[in-house]
Design an enzyme around this catalytic site. Structure first.
Site, short mmCIF file in Angstrom:
data_model
loop_
_atom_site.label_atom_id
_atom_site.label_comp_id
_atom_site.label_asym_id
_atom_site.label_seq_id
_atom_site.Cartn_x
_atom_site.Cartn_y
_atom_site.Cartn_z
N GLY A 17 -17.78 43.22 20.02
CA GLY A 17 -16.87 43.03 21.14
C GLY A 17 -15.48 42.65 20.67
N GLY A 19 -11.26 41.20 22.38
CA GLY A 19 -10.34 40.97 23.47
C GLY A 19 -8.93 40.85 22.95
N GLY A 20 -8.04 40.31 23.78
CA GLY A 20 -6.65 40.21 23.38
C GLY A 20 -6.40 39.19 22.29
N ALA A 22 -9.12 37.89 20.04
CA ALA A 22 -10.05 37.87 18.92
C ALA A 22 -10.99 39.06 18.96
CB ALA A 22 -10.87 36.57 18.93
N VAL A 24 -15.07 40.09 17.99
CA VAL A 24 -16.37 39.41 17.89
C VAL A 24 -17.32 40.27 17.06
CG1 VAL A 24 -18.25 38.34 19.15
CG2 VAL A 24 -15.98 38.42 20.16
N ASP A 137 -10.04 29.93 31.69
CA ASP A 137 -10.13 31.40 31.66
C ASP A 137 -11.52 31.85 32.10
OD1 ASP A 137 -9.20 33.96 31.32
OD2 ASP A 137 -9.61 34.05 29.18
#
Length: 642
Positions: A17, A19-20, A22, A24, A137
């Site tokens: 996975g 995101g903006g 990090a 994963v 968040d």
């Protein structure tokens, strides 16, 4: 990154996975032999020192959380690869899907599913808020659901750290802004009620299948959170229970003061709604209050007539009364104003800004706080590899927050590094200590080699620190390892033509060893005389090298002189092995490859204790011997007489 090992412990297996902020990865912890998830910060954050500092602090605080609905944080670290710093968080690996993925698959949830998931998320937030940690968040992307339906909220700490930096990844902003509270959209002060708002939006999406606000850009969506009212869920689907709608609409009030006071209050209503099948009456909820209304004055005719008559009678004297009343009011108000001006310092508490105490010794932290009229209380003590003993590791109230004088800041202080006992490595083989040191959270330090007449090669002679002493985690253990007996270089003497005894004495004199004596007929040399040696005279060799001698047994019967090493003759020799494996025992198998044929010539189980094993073999000079440990090919050697 695949195959990279972080912290000499976590081997990255696959990307799962991102995101903006990090990416994963799934990884294998070599120390505890389990799978973990590793969140690695993107490169653009590595140069933001303020962000990195805040990230470490908040992640350490989040690591203190322990709840079945919160993903566990195991470790926070930094590693260097190719000159680049890699900041990472090691978390519990969850086998499942994000709540966002499930919403996309199902479209929308049933009432029972929505309430069950909401209760689990709220319980996670309740635990975090009790520990003074605000998520900031909450969104379906940060909520994992295991295969058995358990909710796991993730990204505590990293979300809070993100508030210190600008996230420029557009797709990530769009993903988060749908769940922003109005105060986050304005860039205002966020607190526990900001998490309540975001949870309300998540509940709204679960029960309706969509988010309340859409837009072409993050700014458009953010403005809608600030300015527009949310369409009630029952206007989208009238089968949604009124009680559940009331809970959602109370969570998403524009003003923080109008929302639930705490997540505990929200939880109470969710549980009541679950017990009543979603049909919770409005009067039973925590948030039902009588609305403020303007009530008009209601008067009857008789009352009006009485007022008119009184007005006429008192019209003459009323002016005097009014004048004195105004004068009296002026005097009273002036006196009160003067008194308030004099006493305001006693009744109005001054606000101060919370200082940054992280890294300070607790005594110094208390002094700095007292200068500002604040107090410091030690909430807990934790082991830390970054901070010395009694230094502040984390403060529950964020630096920069405005509080009243007299406010108490709760802090966690360091107990120093965790102490571990040094294992005894003396008399162990140097090749087997890596796993022992890792199991003890220690590492290998300086390794020096020394000659020893009493200790075999590669065996540890001494160590520092000494065995069984207590040291901090991560301490390097220095080792002294045996090289075996000291070897010198000598020139191989000529032994051909000497008697067997003379040759043996010469080998002893030169510090060489006798491998074996082979007796064969020879027409040139008399019986008992050496006619061939395994190493030619004049070669420089190390002491203790083993030499094979061929000694004449007298003339051959046919008068023919056989060659010292016939290719078709199987010559015996001894193979020496020192197996290095993790198990206590190993199966050693040796396969001889000779004349195009393969044959198992040795197969036994041996104990692994660092000592050498001598295996007698024989074969032709052009034979190759393959070595297998527990059925795994290790190496091959050719006949030493080749």
């Amino acid at each position: 990154m695949i195959g990279t090992v972080l912290g000499n412990r976590y081997e990255i297996i696959e990307k799962i996975g991102g995101g903006g902020m990090a990416l994963v990865y799934k990884a294998k912890c070599r120390l505890l032999n389990r799978y973990v998830a590793i969140k690695i910060l993107r490169d653009e954050f590595n140069n933001d020192e303020e962000f990195i500092k805040k990230f470490k602090r908040e992640s350490q605080a989040a690591a203190s959380l322990s709840h079945p609905n919160i993903v566990n944080i195991y470790d926070v670290g930094v590693d260097k690869k190719d000159g680049q710093e890699i900041h990472y968080i090691v978390m519990e690996y969850i086998k499942g899907k994000t709540l966002k993925e499930i919403i996309r698959e199902k479209g929308k949830f049933t009432v029972d599913e929505t309430i069950d998931y909401s209760i689990q998320i709220a319980e996670a937030l309740e635990h975090a808020h009790e520990n003074h940690i605000v998520h900031r968040d909450i969104k379906p992307h940060n909520i994992m659901v295991t295969e058995d339906g358990r909710v796991k909220v993730t990204d505590f700490g990293i979300a809070r750290a993100a508030s210190a930096s600008t996230v420029t990844n557009t797709s990530n902003v769009i993903g988060s802004v749908h769940y922003f509270s109005p105060e986050q959209a304005r860039g205002g002060y966020t607190d526990e009620k900001s998490d309540i708002y975001s949870l309300g939006i998540v509940m709204y999406e679960m029960i309706t299948g969509r988010v309340p606000f859409e837009g072409d850009s993050p700014i458009t969506v953010a403005l809608k959170h600030i300015q527009e009212e949310i369409i009630p869920p029952r206007e989208i689907d009238n089968s949604i229970p009124l009680g559940l709608e009331n809970i959602i609409m109370h969570c998403v009030k524009k003003s923080q003061s109008d929302r639930y006071a705490t997540v505990s209050d929200l939880l109470s209503d969710l549980k009541k709604t679950k017990l009543s099948g979603g049909k919770l009456p409005m009067e039973d909820t925590n948030f039902i209050e009588a609305p403020t209304q303007i009530i008009p004055v209601v008067e009857d005719k008789e009352g009006k007539e009485m007022k008119k008559s009184k007005k006429k009678k008192n019209s003459d004297g009323s002016l005097k009364v009014v004048f004195f009343a105004i004068l009296l009011a002026f005097v009273v108000v002036s006196s009160m104003a003067l008194g308030f001006y004099k006493l305001k310092d006693y009744f109005i508490t001054k606000e101060v800004v919370v200082p940054d105490l992280v890294g300070l010794h607790i005594d110094r932290a208390k002094e700095e706080a007292e200068k500002l009229g604040l107090n410091v209380e030690v909430a807990n003590e934790v082991y830390s590899s970054e901070f010395n003993k009694d230094e502040v590791v984390n403060q529950m109230t964020e630096a920069g927050t405005k509080v009243k004088e007299g406010y108490t800041i709760k802090v966690a202080i360091s107990k120093g590094r965790n102490l571990v006992k040094v294992p005894n490595l003396i008399n162990r083989n140097i090749n087997e200590i890596d796993s022992i040191l890792k199991d003890s959270s220690l590492s290998e330090g300086l390794v020096e080699y020394e000659y020893s007449d009493n200790v075999a090669e590669n065996i540890i002679i001494n160590q520092d620190p000494a065995p069984y002493t207590e040291v901090e985690e991560g301490t390097k253990i220095n080792l002294i390892v045996s090289q075996g007996p000291e070897k010198k270089i000598v020139v191989m003497p000529k032994l051909v033509g000497q008697s067997e005894n003379e040759a043996k004495n010469a080998l002893i004199a030169y510090g060489l060893a006798l491998d074996q004596i082979v007796r064969e007929p020879n027409n040139e040399y008399e019986e008992g005389i050496v006619f061939w040696q395994s190493i030619e005279p004049g070669n420089e060799i190390e002491t203790n090298t083993a030499i094979t001698l061929y000694v004449s047994s007298g003339p051959s019967a046919r008068g023919e002189e056989p060659e010292p090493e016939e290719k078709d003759k199987e010559i015996p020799f001894v193979m020496t092995l020192t197996p290095s494996v993790e198990d206590d025992e190993v199966e050693i198998k040796i396969v001889r490859v000779q004349d195009g044929n393969r044959k198992d010539v040795y197969n036994k189980i041996h104990k692994v204790d660092g000592s050498s094993i001598e295996i007698p073999l024989e074969g032709k000079v052009d034979a190759v011997f393959e070595i297998y440990y527990d059925g795994i090919y290790i190496d091959e050697i050719v006949h030493p007489h080749n």
